[in-house]
Scaffold this motif. Structure first.
Motif, PDB file in Angstrom:
ATOM      1  N   GLU A 170      50.377  -4.143  -0.939  1.00 25.86           N
ATOM      2  CA  GLU A 170      50.399  -3.678  -2.326  1.00 25.86           C
ATOM      3  C   GLU A 170      51.046  -2.301  -2.417  1.00 25.86           C
ATOM      4  OE1 GLU A 170      47.232  -3.062  -6.045  1.00 25.86           O
ATOM      5  OE2 GLU A 170      46.524  -3.621  -4.040  1.00 25.86           O
ATOM      6  N   TYR A 171      51.798  -2.108  -3.502  1.00 23.22           N
ATOM      7  CA  TYR A 171      52.404  -0.798  -3.739  1.00 23.22           C
ATOM      8  C   TYR A 171      52.516  -0.550  -5.234  1.00 23.22           C
ATOM      9  CZ  TYR A 171      55.580   3.068  -4.150  1.00 23.22           C
ATOM     10  OH  TYR A 171      56.115   4.267  -4.498  1.00 23.22           O
ATOM     11  N   ASP A 172      52.293   0.693  -5.633  1.00 23.87           N
ATOM     12  CA  ASP A 172      52.652   1.107  -6.992  1.00 23.87           C
ATOM     13  C   ASP A 172      53.037   2.581  -6.975  1.00 23.87           C
ATOM     14  OD1 ASP A 172      50.299   2.746  -7.289  1.00 23.87           O
ATOM     15  OD2 ASP A 172      49.163   0.969  -7.859  1.00 23.87           O
ATOM     16  N   GLY A 173      53.731   2.987  -8.005  1.00 20.62           N
ATOM     17  CA  GLY A 173      54.105   4.372  -8.200  1.00 20.62           C
ATOM     18  C   GLY A 173      53.841   4.752  -9.640  1.00 20.62           C
ATOM     19  N   ILE A 174      53.788   6.054  -9.915  1.00 19.08           N
ATOM     20  CA  ILE A 174      53.397   6.526 -11.243  1.00 19.08           C
ATOM     21  C   ILE A 174      54.452   7.476 -11.795  1.00 19.08           C
ATOM     22  CG2 ILE A 174      51.641   7.756 -12.572  1.00 19.08           C
ATOM     23  CD1 ILE A 174      49.610   6.947 -10.476  1.00 19.08           C
ATOM     24  N   LEU A 175      54.895   7.200 -13.015  1.00 23.19           N
ATOM     25  CA  LEU A 175      55.729   8.136 -13.766  1.00 23.19           C
ATOM     26  C   LEU A 175      54.828   8.965 -14.674  1.00 23.19           C
ATOM     27  CD1 LEU A 175      58.773   5.924 -14.851  1.00 23.19           C
ATOM     28  CD2 LEU A 175      58.878   7.927 -13.359  1.00 23.19           C
ATOM     29  N   VAL A 176      54.896  10.290 -14.538  1.00 19.47           N
ATOM     30  CA  VAL A 176      54.048  11.185 -15.320  1.00 19.47           C
ATOM     31  C   VAL A 176      54.937  12.070 -16.182  1.00 19.47           C
ATOM     32  CG1 VAL A 176      52.265  12.965 -15.240  1.00 19.47           C
ATOM     33  CG2 VAL A 176      52.327  11.190 -13.477  1.00 19.47           C
ATOM     34  N   GLN A 177      54.608  12.140 -17.472  1.00 17.91           N
ATOM     35  CA  GLN A 177      55.388  12.973 -18.392  1.00 17.91           C
ATOM     36  C   GLN A 177      54.988  14.430 -18.227  1.00 17.91           C
ATOM     37  OE1 GLN A 177      54.768  12.421 -22.629  1.00 17.91           O
ATOM     38  NE2 GLN A 177      56.942  12.731 -23.024  1.00 17.91           N
ATOM     39  N   GLN A 208      60.235  16.013 -19.369  1.00 19.07           N
ATOM     40  CA  GLN A 208      60.661  15.445 -18.094  1.00 19.07           C
ATOM     41  C   GLN A 208      59.620  14.441 -17.591  1.00 19.07           C
ATOM     42  OE1 GLN A 208      61.588  18.414 -15.149  1.00 19.07           O
ATOM     43  NE2 GLN A 208      61.410  16.981 -13.449  1.00 19.07           N
ATOM     44  N   TRP A 209      60.118  13.393 -16.910  1.00 22.74           N
ATOM     45  CA  TRP A 209      59.247  12.413 -16.272  1.00 22.74           C
ATOM     46  C   TRP A 209      59.367  12.571 -14.763  1.00 22.74           C
ATOM     47  CZ3 TRP A 209      55.960   8.889 -18.632  1.00 22.74           C
ATOM     48  CH2 TRP A 209      56.058   8.802 -20.021  1.00 22.74           C
ATOM     49  N   ASP A 210      58.234  12.755 -14.090  1.00 22.23           N
ATOM     50  CA  ASP A 210      58.209  12.906 -12.643  1.00 22.23           C
ATOM     51  C   ASP A 210      57.611  11.653 -12.010  1.00 22.23           C
ATOM     52  OD1 ASP A 210      59.193  15.560 -12.774  1.00 22.23           O
ATOM     53  OD2 ASP A 210      57.168  16.286 -13.207  1.00 22.23           O
ATOM     54  N   TYR A 211      58.205  11.223 -10.897  1.00 19.80           N
ATOM     55  CA  TYR A 211      57.735  10.019 -10.208  1.00 19.80           C
ATOM     56  C   TYR A 211      56.854  10.410  -9.033  1.00 19.80           C
ATOM     57  CZ  TYR A 211      57.698   5.505  -7.860  1.00 19.80           C
ATOM     58  OH  TYR A 211      57.289   4.322  -7.272  1.00 19.80           O
ATOM     59  N   ALA A 212      55.647   9.860  -8.981  1.00 18.18           N
ATOM     60  CA  ALA A 212      54.716  10.138  -7.892  1.00 18.18           C
ATOM     61  C   ALA A 212      54.434   8.838  -7.149  1.00 18.18           C
ATOM     62  CB  ALA A 212      53.416  10.726  -8.442  1.00 18.18           C
ATOM     63  N   PRO A 213      54.919   8.704  -5.919  1.00 19.21           N
ATOM     64  CA  PRO A 213      54.641   7.472  -5.167  1.00 19.21           C
ATOM     65  C   PRO A 213      53.178   7.412  -4.755  1.00 19.21           C
ATOM     66  CG  PRO A 213      55.775   9.061  -3.782  1.00 19.21           C
ATOM     67  CD  PRO A 213      55.765   9.651  -5.162  1.00 19.21           C
ATOM     68  N   ALA A 214      52.656   6.214  -4.690  1.00 20.60           N
ATOM     69  CA  ALA A 214      51.286   5.996  -4.239  1.00 20.60           C
ATOM     70  C   ALA A 214      51.319   5.510  -2.792  1.00 20.60           C
ATOM     71  CB  ALA A 214      50.592   4.969  -5.131  1.00 20.60           C
ATOM     72  N   PRO A 215      50.192   5.537  -2.111  1.00 25.43           N
ATOM     73  CA  PRO A 215      50.160   5.006  -0.745  1.00 25.43           C
ATOM     74  C   PRO A 215      50.464   3.511  -0.719  1.00 25.43           C
ATOM     75  CG  PRO A 215      48.217   6.355  -1.192  1.00 25.43           C
ATOM     76  CD  PRO A 215      48.908   6.147  -2.501  1.00 25.43           C
ATOM     77  N   LEU A 216      51.017   3.058   0.379  1.00 28.08           N
ATOM     78  CA  LEU A 216      51.173   1.634   0.626  1.00 28.08           C
ATOM     79  C   LEU A 216      49.815   1.085   1.054  1.00 28.08           C
ATOM     80  CD1 LEU A 216      53.270  -0.726   0.949  1.00 28.08           C
ATOM     81  CD2 LEU A 216      53.330  -0.104   3.380  1.00 28.08           C
ATOM     82  N   VAL A 217      49.418  -0.044   0.464  1.00 25.49           N
ATOM     83  CA  VAL A 217      48.103  -0.617   0.741  1.00 25.49           C
ATOM     84  C   VAL A 217      48.271  -1.897   1.551  1.00 25.49           C
ATOM     85  CG1 VAL A 217      45.950  -1.487  -0.238  1.00 25.49           C
ATOM     86  CG2 VAL A 217      47.196   0.343  -1.413  1.00 25.49           C
ATOM     87  N   LEU A 218      47.673  -1.918   2.732  1.00 26.41           N
ATOM     88  CA  LEU A 218      47.611  -3.125   3.553  1.00 26.41           C
ATOM     89  C   LEU A 218      46.157  -3.578   3.611  1.00 26.41           C
ATOM     90  CD1 LEU A 218      49.902  -2.183   6.591  1.00 26.41           C
ATOM     91  CD2 LEU A 218      50.515  -3.447   4.522  1.00 26.41           C
ATOM     92  N   GLY A 219      45.924  -4.870   3.431  1.00 20.04           N
ATOM     93  CA  GLY A 219      44.539  -5.321   3.427  1.00 20.04           C
ATOM     94  C   GLY A 219      44.398  -6.794   3.738  1.00 20.04           C
ATOM     95  N   THR A 220      43.155  -7.218   3.788  1.00 19.98           N
ATOM     96  CA  THR A 220      42.844  -8.619   4.001  1.00 19.98           C
ATOM     97  C   THR A 220      41.624  -8.985   3.179  1.00 19.98           C
ATOM     98  OG1 THR A 220      42.373 -10.310   5.676  1.00 19.98           O
ATOM     99  CG2 THR A 220      41.354  -8.173   6.003  1.00 19.98           C
ATOM    100  N   LYS A 221      41.570 -10.254   2.768  1.00 20.42           N
ATOM    101  CA  LYS A 221      40.397 -10.808   2.103  1.00 20.42           C
ATOM    102  C   LYS A 221      39.987 -12.055   2.871  1.00 20.42           C
ATOM    103  CE  LYS A 221      40.798 -12.196  -2.219  1.00 20.42           C
ATOM    104  NZ  LYS A 221      40.682 -12.452  -3.670  1.00 20.42           N
ATOM    105  N   VAL A 222      38.701 -12.129   3.198  1.00 18.31           N
ATOM    106  CA  VAL A 222      38.177 -13.217   4.027  1.00 18.31           C
ATOM    107  C   VAL A 222      37.053 -13.916   3.270  1.00 18.31           C
ATOM    108  CG1 VAL A 222      37.114 -13.830   6.229  1.00 18.31           C
ATOM    109  CG2 VAL A 222      38.727 -11.913   6.116  1.00 18.31           C
ATOM    110  N   ARG A 223      37.142 -15.219   3.176  1.00 17.24           N
ATOM    111  CA  ARG A 223      36.080 -15.990   2.536  1.00 17.24           C
ATOM    112  C   ARG A 223      34.908 -16.122   3.503  1.00 17.24           C
ATOM    113  NH1 ARG A 223      38.869 -19.963   0.940  1.00 17.24           N
ATOM    114  NH2 ARG A 223      38.584 -21.321   2.730  1.00 17.24           N
ATOM    115  N   ILE A 224      33.740 -15.694   3.061  1.00 17.48           N
ATOM    116  CA  ILE A 224      32.535 -15.731   3.887  1.00 17.48           C
ATOM    117  C   ILE A 224      31.684 -16.965   3.600  1.00 17.48           C
ATOM    118  CG2 ILE A 224      30.445 -14.487   4.547  1.00 17.48           C
ATOM    119  CD1 ILE A 224      33.023 -13.092   5.365  1.00 17.48           C
TER     120      ILE A 224
END
Length: 254
Positions: free
Chosen positions: A81-88, A92-108
């Motif tokens: 997962e990835y997202d970034g944020i444009l902030v006014q 001016q609009w500034d772009y702030a990158p977010a962390p890259l998200v690595l994960g797993t979901k396991v059915r229990i």
């Protein structure tokens, strides 16, 4: 960074040749709370969207919010997962990158058809990874862990609820996440949801910061492999400081 964003945006186009006629479809979007459904083995889903909102006196646009889900076993999926944020900032609009998200979901555990009060149970673990020099200078790799539950009460109504712990990569104190989502199947192709999601951070013996929020929306299956959604949300404590609307799509690629 540009290569990461381009890959997340255009990888689904390269996977179109993998499409088949399997009509399984259970996206995690829209909403913040996460469902218990796990991607079937060898299946791939792309979920993406855009949000516009108002946070602490500034206009903010999430661009993009993109996730890939891969079924890696009959009971587990891999998530990127990835997202970034444009902030006014003034004009001016500034772009702030977010962390890259690595994960797993396991059915229990799969719930009981006979005893509706017994929930479906899954476990989700994510790692937030700083992917730019700026992020790496302010945070470490940050884990989050969630227990996911859901009950299919009737054919048209279900309840999902999550509890988790989220670290921000800067402090050792995690935020506790609690989410409850009510889902409604209005027709075979149209659904709606309303949810409460809340963060609680404890600072010592007598101080706890609470951040309760509400969001709601609709999802529309325009094709057995494609879902569109529209949603909105706000802060319960201060709507003027946080509110947003979003539009998204989920595509079962194969």
């Amino acid at each position: 960074m540009k290569k990461i964003i381009s890959l997340l945006l255009f990888l689904p186009l390269s996977l179109m040749v993998m499409a088949d006629e399997d009509d399984w479809m259970a996206p995690d979007r829209p909403g913040v709370a996460t469902g218990t459904d796990v991607m079937p083995f060898k299946k791939v889903m792309w979920e993406s969207g855009f949000e516009g909102g108002w946070i602490a006196g500034a206009h903010v646009v999430t661009l993009p919010n993109t996730m890939f889900r891969f079924g890696i076993t009959p009971f587990a999926e891999l998530r990127v997962e990835y997202d970034g944020i444009l902030v006014q900032n003034g004009k001016q609009w500034d772009y702030a990158p977010a962390p890259l998200v690595l994960g797993t979901k396991v059915r229990i555990f799969d719930g009981s058809d006979k005893y509706k009060w017994i929930p479906n149970v899954s476990l989700m673990v994510n790692l937030d990874i700083p992917c730019t020099k700026q992020l790496a200078s302010t945070m470490h790799v940050a884990p989050s862990v969630y227990a996911l539950f859901s009950n299919d009460v009737t054919d048209w109504f279900n309840i999902g609820y999550n509890v988790g712990a989220e670290w921000d990569g800067m402090t050792a104190i995690p935020a506790t996440f609690l989410g409850v989502c009510l889902g409604f199947n209005i027709t075979d192709n149209l659904g709606a949801f309303v949810e409460s999601y809340n963060y609680f951070t404890r600072y010592g013996a007598g101080s706890t910061n609470a951040d309760p929020n509400i969001d709601f929306g609709f999802n529309w299956m325009v094709h057995k492999k494609v879902q569109l959604d529209l949603y909105a949300g706000f802060s319960c404590l201060s709507p003027k400081d946080f509110s947003m609307v979003g539009l998204g799509v989920a595509w079962l690629i194969n």
